[in-house]
Design a protein around this motif. Structure first.
Motif, short mmCIF file in Angstrom:
data_model
loop_
_atom_site.label_atom_id
_atom_site.label_comp_id
_atom_site.label_asym_id
_atom_site.label_seq_id
_atom_site.Cartn_x
_atom_site.Cartn_y
_atom_site.Cartn_z
N SER A 1 4.50 -9.88 2.67
CA SER A 1 4.14 -8.60 3.28
C SER A 1 3.28 -7.74 2.36
CB SER A 1 5.40 -7.83 3.71
OG SER A 1 6.18 -7.50 2.60
N ASP A 2 3.33 -7.98 1.05
CA ASP A 2 2.51 -7.21 0.11
C ASP A 2 1.02 -7.50 0.27
OD1 ASP A 2 4.76 -6.06 -0.93
OD2 ASP A 2 4.85 -7.34 -2.70
N ASP A 3 0.69 -8.64 0.87
CA ASP A 3 -0.71 -9.02 1.05
C ASP A 3 -1.32 -8.44 2.32
OD1 ASP A 3 -0.55 -10.50 -1.25
OD2 ASP A 3 -0.33 -12.42 -0.24
N VAL A 4 -0.51 -7.77 3.14
CA VAL A 4 -1.00 -7.26 4.43
C VAL A 4 -1.63 -5.89 4.23
CG1 VAL A 4 -0.38 -6.63 6.78
CG2 VAL A 4 0.68 -8.62 5.71
N LEU A 5 -2.84 -5.76 4.70
CA LEU A 5 -3.61 -4.53 4.56
C LEU A 5 -3.41 -3.59 5.74
CD1 LEU A 5 -5.90 -3.15 2.93
CD2 LEU A 5 -7.50 -4.39 4.37
N LEU A 6 -3.30 -4.16 6.94
CA LEU A 6 -3.30 -3.36 8.15
C LEU A 6 -2.71 -4.17 9.30
CD1 LEU A 6 -4.62 -0.67 9.33
CD2 LEU A 6 -6.56 -2.09 9.89
N GLU B 1 8.49 0.37 7.05
CA GLU B 1 9.38 0.21 5.88
C GLU B 1 8.66 -0.44 4.70
OE1 GLU B 1 12.84 -1.93 7.12
OE2 GLU B 1 13.53 -0.29 8.40
N ASN B 2 7.63 -1.22 4.98
CA ASN B 2 6.91 -1.92 3.92
C ASN B 2 5.56 -1.28 3.61
OD1 ASN B 2 8.48 -4.52 3.15
ND2 ASN B 2 8.70 -4.31 5.36
N TYR B 3 5.36 -0.04 4.07
CA TYR B 3 4.15 0.74 3.77
C TYR B 3 2.88 0.03 4.23
CZ TYR B 3 7.62 3.07 0.92
OH TYR B 3 8.75 3.70 0.51
N ILE B 4 2.95 -0.59 5.41
CA ILE B 4 1.79 -1.24 6.00
C ILE B 4 1.27 -0.33 7.11
CG2 ILE B 4 0.95 -3.25 7.27
CD1 ILE B 4 3.31 -4.82 5.95
N PRO B 5 0.05 0.16 7.02
CA PRO B 5 -0.49 1.00 8.08
C PRO B 5 -0.55 0.28 9.42
CG PRO B 5 -1.86 1.14 6.12
CD PRO B 5 -0.89 0.02 5.89
N VAL B 6 -0.17 0.97 10.48
CA VAL B 6 -0.21 0.43 11.84
C VAL B 6 -1.19 1.27 12.64
CG1 VAL B 6 1.09 0.00 13.95
CG2 VAL B 6 2.17 -0.37 11.73
N ILE B 7 -2.17 0.60 13.21
CA ILE B 7 -3.15 1.26 14.07
C ILE B 7 -2.91 0.77 15.49
CG2 ILE B 7 -5.60 1.59 14.58
CD1 ILE B 7 -4.87 2.76 11.87
N GLN B 8 -2.69 1.70 16.41
CA GLN B 8 -2.52 1.32 17.81
C GLN B 8 -3.86 1.39 18.51
OE1 GLN B 8 0.99 3.74 19.14
NE2 GLN B 8 1.62 1.68 19.77
N VAL B 9 -4.11 0.37 19.36
CA VAL B 9 -5.37 0.29 20.10
C VAL B 9 -5.08 0.29 21.60
CG1 VAL B 9 -6.62 -0.84 18.23
CG2 VAL B 9 -5.45 -2.24 19.93
N MET C 1 0.85 -1.16 0.00
CA MET C 1 0.00 0.00 0.00
C MET C 1 0.89 1.22 0.00
SD MET C 1 -2.83 1.14 2.77
CE MET C 1 -3.99 -0.03 2.12
N CYS C 2 0.63 2.13 -0.86
CA CYS C 2 1.42 3.35 -0.97
C CYS C 2 0.87 4.40 -0.01
CB CYS C 2 1.36 3.86 -2.41
SG CYS C 2 2.41 5.28 -2.68
N ILE C 3 1.77 5.05 0.70
CA ILE C 3 1.36 6.09 1.63
C ILE C 3 1.40 7.43 0.91
CG2 ILE C 3 1.90 7.21 3.82
CD1 ILE C 3 1.09 4.27 4.10
N LEU C 4 0.26 8.05 0.81
CA LEU C 4 0.16 9.36 0.17
C LEU C 4 0.02 10.41 1.26
CD1 LEU C 4 -2.44 8.48 -2.58
CD2 LEU C 4 0.03 8.64 -2.85
N LYS C 5 0.69 11.52 1.09
CA LYS C 5 0.58 12.59 2.09
C LYS C 5 -0.52 13.55 1.69
CE LYS C 5 4.66 12.84 4.64
NZ LYS C 5 5.38 13.71 5.47
N PHE C 6 -1.49 13.65 2.55
CA PHE C 6 -2.53 14.66 2.36
C PHE C 6 -2.90 15.19 3.73
CE2 PHE C 6 -4.46 10.45 1.90
CZ PHE C 6 -5.39 10.44 2.92
N LYS C 7 -1.89 15.59 4.48
CA LYS C 7 -1.99 15.97 5.87
C LYS C 7 -3.13 16.95 6.17
CE LYS C 7 -0.09 16.20 10.03
NZ LYS C 7 -0.74 15.40 10.96
N ASN C 8 -3.24 18.00 5.42
CA ASN C 8 -4.23 19.02 5.74
C ASN C 8 -5.42 19.01 4.80
OD1 ASN C 8 -2.81 20.12 7.96
ND2 ASN C 8 -1.40 21.12 6.55
#
Length: 155
Positions: free
Chosen positions: A52-57, A83-91, A1-8
């Motif tokens: 790792s390319d198959d990991v969504l989140l 490093e592998n562009y995998i989003p990490v959500i902390q809970v 997954m590519c990380i795009l910056k659209f901060k604001n």
């Protein structure tokens, strides 16, 4: 997954952070029903090593103070995902995460990963669900926030 910056951007402003826990609960529940949820540190690492390319989140709970071993594993897992562009959500809770993974309420779950639908050759990869897209957008919008935001999972 590519990380795009659209901060604001307007998309970042429209994310309702108070409802992210419910969105994540729905994504975890759906992934479990579709057998796309991998729970536990060793199974997650094995899956990340394999594809790792198959990991969504990646979903990581807060580590308890004084648990140095789990903290180090979490930091390394976060670095690998970054490093592998995998989003990490902390809970907020490993116990709640374990419940959603089907491990029971009295067990800790150090991490969970959600993999993409396995696509059949010749067919395009299915799009993200609205909740999956909302979580990916939340991750991208909060990349530069420190401390990292914690999503509170509902009971």
């Amino acid at each position: 997954m590519c990380i795009l910056k659209f901060k604001n951007s307007d998309k970042c402003k429209m994310i309702n952070r108070s409802k992210l826990g419910n969105a994540l609960q729905g994504v975890l529940t759906q992934a479990k029903a579709e057998r796309r949820l991998v729970c536990g540190l060793l199974p997650a690492i094995a899956r990340l090593e394999k594809a790792s390319d198959d990991v969504l989140l990646c979903v990581l709970p807060l580590t308890r103070p004084g648990d140095a071993a789990t903290h180090m594993q979490t930091v390394l897992l976060q670095a690998f995902c970054y490093e592998n562009y995998i989003p990490v959500i902390q809970v907020d809770s490993s116990e709640k995460l374990a419940e959603y993974c089907g491990l029971g309420s009295k067990v800790d779950c150090p991490c969970a990963i959600i993999v993409k639908d396995v696509n059949v050759e010749g067919k395009p990869e299915p799009p993200l669900s609205p909740s999956e897209q909302e979580l990916a957008d939340f991750y991208e919008c909060t990349l530069e926030e420190f401390p990292r935001p914690i999503v509170e999972l509902p009971r």
